[in-house]
Design a protein around this motif. Structure first.
Motif, PDB file in Angstrom:
ATOM      1  N   TRP A  42      -3.534  -8.773 -32.494  1.00  0.00           N
ATOM      2  CA  TRP A  42      -4.568  -8.667 -31.461  1.00  0.00           C
ATOM      3  C   TRP A  42      -5.939  -8.260 -31.979  1.00  0.00           C
ATOM      4  CZ3 TRP A  42      -2.091 -11.140 -27.922  1.00  0.00           C
ATOM      5  CH2 TRP A  42      -0.733 -10.912 -27.692  1.00  0.00           C
ATOM      6  N   ASP A  82      -4.115 -10.220 -23.718  1.00  0.00           N
ATOM      7  CA  ASP A  82      -3.783 -11.066 -22.566  1.00  0.00           C
ATOM      8  C   ASP A  82      -4.049 -10.241 -21.322  1.00  0.00           C
ATOM      9  OD1 ASP A  82      -2.751 -13.534 -23.597  1.00  0.00           O
ATOM     10  OD2 ASP A  82      -1.070 -12.414 -24.399  1.00  0.00           O
ATOM     11  N   ARG A  96       3.696 -23.075 -15.901  1.00  0.00           N
ATOM     12  CA  ARG A  96       2.508 -22.234 -15.947  1.00  0.00           C
ATOM     13  C   ARG A  96       1.543 -22.506 -14.805  1.00  0.00           C
ATOM     14  NH1 ARG A  96       0.367 -20.689 -22.035  1.00  0.00           N
ATOM     15  NH2 ARG A  96      -0.335 -18.646 -21.335  1.00  0.00           N
ATOM     16  N   LYS A 103      -8.960 -20.865 -21.481  1.00  0.00           N
ATOM     17  CA  LYS A 103      -7.822 -21.490 -22.157  1.00  0.00           C
ATOM     18  C   LYS A 103      -7.086 -22.401 -21.196  1.00  0.00           C
ATOM     19  CE  LYS A 103      -4.622 -17.610 -21.339  1.00  0.00           C
ATOM     20  NZ  LYS A 103      -3.953 -16.435 -21.915  1.00  0.00           N
ATOM     21  N   HIS A 104      -6.312 -23.366 -21.646  1.00  0.00           N
ATOM     22  CA  HIS A 104      -6.040 -23.742 -23.027  1.00  0.00           C
ATOM     23  C   HIS A 104      -6.667 -25.108 -23.178  1.00  0.00           C
ATOM     24  CE1 HIS A 104      -2.899 -21.077 -21.438  1.00  0.00           C
ATOM     25  NE2 HIS A 104      -2.936 -20.505 -22.607  1.00  0.00           N
ATOM     26  N   TYR A 119      -1.907 -25.502 -27.474  1.00  0.00           N
ATOM     27  CA  TYR A 119      -0.857 -25.776 -28.464  1.00  0.00           C
ATOM     28  C   TYR A 119      -0.685 -27.269 -28.704  1.00  0.00           C
ATOM     29  CZ  TYR A 119       1.163 -21.052 -28.436  1.00  0.00           C
ATOM     30  OH  TYR A 119       1.389 -19.719 -28.592  1.00  0.00           O
ATOM     31  N   ASP A 179      -4.600 -21.005 -30.072  1.00  0.00           N
ATOM     32  CA  ASP A 179      -3.539 -20.313 -29.368  1.00  0.00           C
ATOM     33  C   ASP A 179      -2.619 -19.724 -30.437  1.00  0.00           C
ATOM     34  OD1 ASP A 179      -1.867 -19.226 -27.531  1.00  0.00           O
ATOM     35  OD2 ASP A 179      -1.609 -21.058 -26.351  1.00  0.00           O
ATOM     36  N   GLU A 239       5.587 -19.216 -18.612  1.00  0.00           N
ATOM     37  CA  GLU A 239       5.199 -19.912 -19.830  1.00  0.00           C
ATOM     38  C   GLU A 239       6.464 -20.269 -20.619  1.00  0.00           C
ATOM     39  OE1 GLU A 239       2.553 -17.496 -22.097  1.00  0.00           O
ATOM     40  OE2 GLU A 239       2.866 -18.656 -23.912  1.00  0.00           O
TER      41      GLU A 239
HETATM   42  C1  BGC Z   1      -0.207 -18.273 -24.795  1.00  0.00           C
HETATM   43  C2  BGC Z   1      -1.613 -17.792 -24.608  1.00  0.00           C
HETATM   44  C3  BGC Z   1      -1.693 -16.326 -24.922  1.00  0.00           C
HETATM   45  C4  BGC Z   1      -1.207 -16.091 -26.338  1.00  0.00           C
HETATM   46  C5  BGC Z   1      -1.245 -14.640 -26.770  1.00  0.00           C
HETATM   47  C6  BGC Z   1       0.400 -17.848 -26.106  1.00  0.00           C
HETATM   48  O1  BGC Z   1       1.782 -18.008 -26.092  1.00  0.00           O
HETATM   49  O2  BGC Z   1      -0.151 -19.672 -24.638  1.00  0.00           O
HETATM   50  O3  BGC Z   1      -2.043 -18.043 -23.298  1.00  0.00           O
HETATM   51  O4  BGC Z   1      -2.990 -15.839 -24.741  1.00  0.00           O
HETATM   52  O5  BGC Z   1       0.140 -16.520 -26.425  1.00  0.00           O
HETATM   53  O6  BGC Z   1      -0.244 -13.912 -26.164  1.00  0.00           O
END
Ligand code: BGC
Length: 825
Positions: A28, A45, A114, A147-148, A194, A226, A559
């Motif tokens: 991070w 996040d 999502r 994003k994304h 991604y 990402d 997700e």
């Molecule tokens: C997600 C992102 C997220 C990132 C960090 C990815 O799996 O697609 O939206 O910000 O992880 O956790």
């Protein structure tokens, strides 16, 4: 501190130092360079709260806000801006100066896992709210990461799939939210997706990242990958991907230094990317406050109130024959269903966080009822996974992969689910460890218990030494943990009430799959019997009002996984039907991250869609049910009758979920209501739909420039009066219907909207503006937005299916807005 001279800093940096800025230090944070007093900054996040660092689960507590689809349904940019500002405070409480939000992908499919994170199927709603969110957040000094980017409209094989999207659909549907966030709101960062776009990973897509975003749109900020979505050295840097996340680097560092030295990457590219990272650090105040503060859980009354208010403002009253708002006085209430006592406050995946608290629908009602008035029955379950065992887990880590040798580390984890980013223990290689995780479980009934096991890598589960689930040989990645964990494996064992057993998971890891994640999850339950179903129906029969709290949870809306279809999970449809047959006053409260089929719709008196409204869920829902608040929401995604009706789930795998690693966006611009109108399919509830507890009168729309030459803006006004006895809000939706065109255009398209809150008897004017772009389509040959000369109808409507008035505008000349970047020919 005086504004740092970024060019001077760049001049003072070695190539190695510049390169070091272009990947994270860890999950991070960015890399600090103490020699030049360049601090690290932290990201978090995102988007419905600020989770902070650490794992996806069990972190420092944070405020849980309504999810994206709820904000979408609010149709209220001012409110979303307030949420953005509150999130800036939240991010700061976690030491983060950049939030990984908002998610502005389009709800192309009805079953995208999502969708809950996204605002709408419509680019105008999405773009308007995205800009508001970014504004609020960045006014609070925290950078947004839109994003994304772009084409991540499904979770199926998202890290390899190519979204094949034509220029027209890109320009008209998928890019406008990013364009607004970048050009109108000045977002500081963008996250590449991604997936691949037309065959090329977006993290390596030069047309997307450089030609369009940086050159055409003039974006001065940072493009980050990402997480683990960057796969190369030279191609990503050359394409314009500034920051590889997370760190430590896999593709940059020495490799990038060598690539510059060998001439594969231009030094100027590295300098530009480093400039952007430094600019971001400067914009979020990093140079002024170089230390990243520790994480705090600050549960603010003001945030509680904002979340509760927003929750209600997002709730859509889909159907009401007059039973709502409920008068509870002297009436008995049955609260039924899987989501009655469970607080479904958010979706799953990286957007989840550890909430300060979670108010369930029953908690919300209890605050308003006496003890004898309210009774509860679950009836059926709706979970995708077995309910989490309570934990804690004591974990012994071995330095060999066969559970032998000395324990090299002992760990305690508070929950029944354990996740590790990177190594499970310091210095332990992924291929060389195994671990044994132990917890204790005391059954509350004597019955067959079903255990569920999910892990990222082979494992088995033992209860008091007996193997109950064994996936040591059969383990394969499936639909959990971002497609890295197996489909839950289950086993049954008879247990005795009150007799505590040892539950042990033996786990090892095979190889890093997409994300460098390791995890185990154990669930256990005694399946609900037919008796529980019958008891719920009996309770309904014996009560004055039956409220069924149905829907899904973050296990479904998550997700890493799309939904299996539009049907409510488990036996919920049967339960609602049976309850409605037993009680003539049945109300259904749905909590989902998108549309569901409602075979029982005619049998119930009212239905509300409450989404995942954050930690105040139960209070917001009770507020709306009882009329303490009005249902302020309008659907920002069409609810179809059947899955076959949607634009993409037509049975052809090429359009959904993809075939041979390509998903073709063959419907082009005909997404959402644009599709239903073209195909002449009546949805269950149209886009924009939502009822109110009061009534509104709309005047006729007026326009200031009935003959519009395309320069500047044309303004439309419409007076709205609240003619009922309660305060309420209404959303004026402005759709533009084109004249006969040289291309196939949607029958009409939303181009502006305004939400008005009115007291009884109050009148106010909705004012909306349109620019030439609102009349345009994107012409692929000419690489330009073209607004053809001619007469356009502007329709003021309360949903895509409910026009309330219209006015025509004469566009007096053809307007051409040429663009530079071109994706395909
Ligand atoms: C997600 C992102 C997220 C990132 C960090 C990815 O799996 O697609 O939206 O910000 O992880 O956790």
């Amino acid at each position: 501190m005086a504004k740092p001279d970024i060019e001077a800093i760049l001049d003072a940096m070695t190539l190695e130092e510049q390169v070091s800025l272009l990947a994270g230090a860890d999950f991070w944070t960015t890399v600090p360079i103490p020699r030049l007093e360049i601090p690290a900054i932290k990201v978090s996040d995102g988007p419905n709260g600020a989770r902070g660092g650490g794992s996806l689960i069990g972190g420092v507590k944070a405020a849980s806000f309504p999810v994206g689809i709820a904000l979408g349904a609010s149709w209220n940019p001012a409110l979303v801006e307030e949420i953005g500002s509150a999130l800036a405070e939240e991010a700061r409480s976690k030491g983060a100066s950049v939030l990984l939000a908002p998610t502005v992908n389009i709800q192309r499919s009805a079953v995208n896992g999502r969708n809950f994170e996204c605002y709408s199927e419509d680019p105008c709603v999405t773009a308007t709210l995205a800009a508001a969110y970014v504004n609020g957040l960045q006014k609070g000094g925290v950078g947004a990461t839109v994003k994304h980017f772009v084409g991540n409209e499904s979770e199926i094989q998202r890290t390899t799939m190519s979204s094949d999207i034509g220029d027209r659909a890109l320009r008209e549907i998928y890019l406008p939210p990013f364009e607004a966030a970048v050009k109108t709101a000045g977002a500081y960062a963008v996250m590449s997706s991604y997936n691949r776009l037309n065959g090329t990973f977006t993290s390596e897509h030069k047309t997307l990242l450089t030609d369009l975003l940086k050159d055409e749109w003039g974006f001065p900020g940072v493009v980050m990958s990402d997480w683990f979505g960057s796969h190369s050295t030279a191609p990503t840097v050359e394409a314009g991907l500034d920051l590889e996340m997370p760190g430590p680097t896999r593709d940059r560092g020495d490799k990038l230094v060598a690539a510059v030295r060998s001439g594969d990457v231009q030094a100027e590219k590295v300098r530009d990317a480093a400039r952007r990272v430094l600019t971001l650090i400067e914009r979020v105040g990093g140079f002024d406050a170089p230390d990243i503060p520790g994480e705090q859980a600050i549960d603010k009354p003001a945030h509680r109130a904002l979340i509760r208010r927003t929750g209600a403002e997002a709730i859509v009253l889909l159907k009401n024959d007059g039973i709502l708002p409920l008068d509870l006085t002297g009436r008995t209430i049955a609260a039924i269903g899987p989501n009655a006592e469970a607080a479904q406050i958010m979706g799953g995946g990286s957007a989840q966080l550890n909430p300060h608290y979670a108010v369930s629908p029953v908690d919300g009602l209890r605050a308003l009822t006496s003890e004898n008035q309210l009774r509860v029955a679950t009836g059926v379950t709706a979970n995708r996974l077995m309910p989490l065992i309570s934990g804690p887990f004591e974990v012994d880590v071995y330095g060999r992969s066969d559970f032998s040798g000395p324990v090299i580390e002992h760990q305690s984890h508070p929950l029944g689910e354990v996740m590790w980013f990177n190594a499970v223990a310091p210095g332990v290689a992924d291929a060389d460890f195994s671990l044994r995780a132990t917890t204790r479980f005391t059954p509350s009934e004597t019955a067959d218990h079903v255990f569920g096991l999910v892990s990222i890598g082979p494992s088995r589960l033992l209860v008091d030494g007996r193997t109950v689930v064994d996936i040591r040989e059969t383990w394969a990645p499936g639909d959990n943990y971002f497609e890295c964990g197996n489909r839950e494996a289950r086993g049954t064992i008879a247990l005795e009430a009150g007799r505590t057993v040892d539950v042990v998971v033996e786990y090892r890891f095979v190889q890093a799959i997409a994300l460098n994640l390791k995890a185990i999850r154990v669930g256990v339950a005694v399946p609900l019997s037919d008796k529980a179903f019958a008891e719920a129906v009996e309770l309904a029969r014996a009560s004055d009002i039956a409220i069924v709290y149905a829907g899904r949870s973050g296990e479904w809306d998550t997700e890493g996984n799309d939904l299996p279809g539009l049907d409510l999970p488990g036996r919920q449809d049967d339960l609602i039907t049976a309850v409605a047959a037993a009680n003539a006053n049945t109300v259904v409260v749905l909590q989902t991250g998108g549309p569901v089929a409602m075979p029982w719709l005619d049998k119930v008196r009212a239905v509300v869609a409450a989404w995942y409204p954050g930690q105040e869920a139960g209070n917001a829902i009770a507020d709306v049910l009882t009329g303490a608040a009005e249902p302020g929401g309008r659907l920002a995604q069409t609810f179809p009758r059947r899955i076959e009706d949607t634009p993409v789930e037509t049975g052809d795998p090429r359009t959904y979920p993809g075939k041979n690693e390509h998903v073709i966006y063959r419907e082009g611009v005909f997404v959402g209501y644009r599709h239903y109108e073209k195909a002449g399919i009546e949805p269950l509830f149209p886009f924009g739909h939502g009822l109110s507890y009061t009534t509104f009168d709309w005047g006729s729309p007026t326009v200031d420039r009935p003959a519009f030459d395309g320069d500047g803006l044309v303004t439309l006004r419409i007076k709205v009066t609240n003619t009922g006895a309660r305060p309420g809000s209404d959303v004026v939706q402005l759709y533009v219907e084109p004249p006969v065109s040289r291309v196939d255009r949607p029958a009409k398209e939303l181009r502006a909207f305004a939400k008005l809150h009115l007291e009884p008897g109050e009148t106010a004017e909705a004012t909306m503006t349109l620019s030439a772009r609102a009349f345009s389509y994107f012409d692929v040959e000419r690489n330009a937005f073209i607004s053809e000369k001619g007469r356009y109808w502007v329709i003021a409507a309360s949903s895509s299916a409910e026009p309330r008035g219209s006015i025509d505008i004469d566009l007096t000349r053809e307007v051409i807005e040429a663009v530079r970047a071109r994706f395909s020919r």
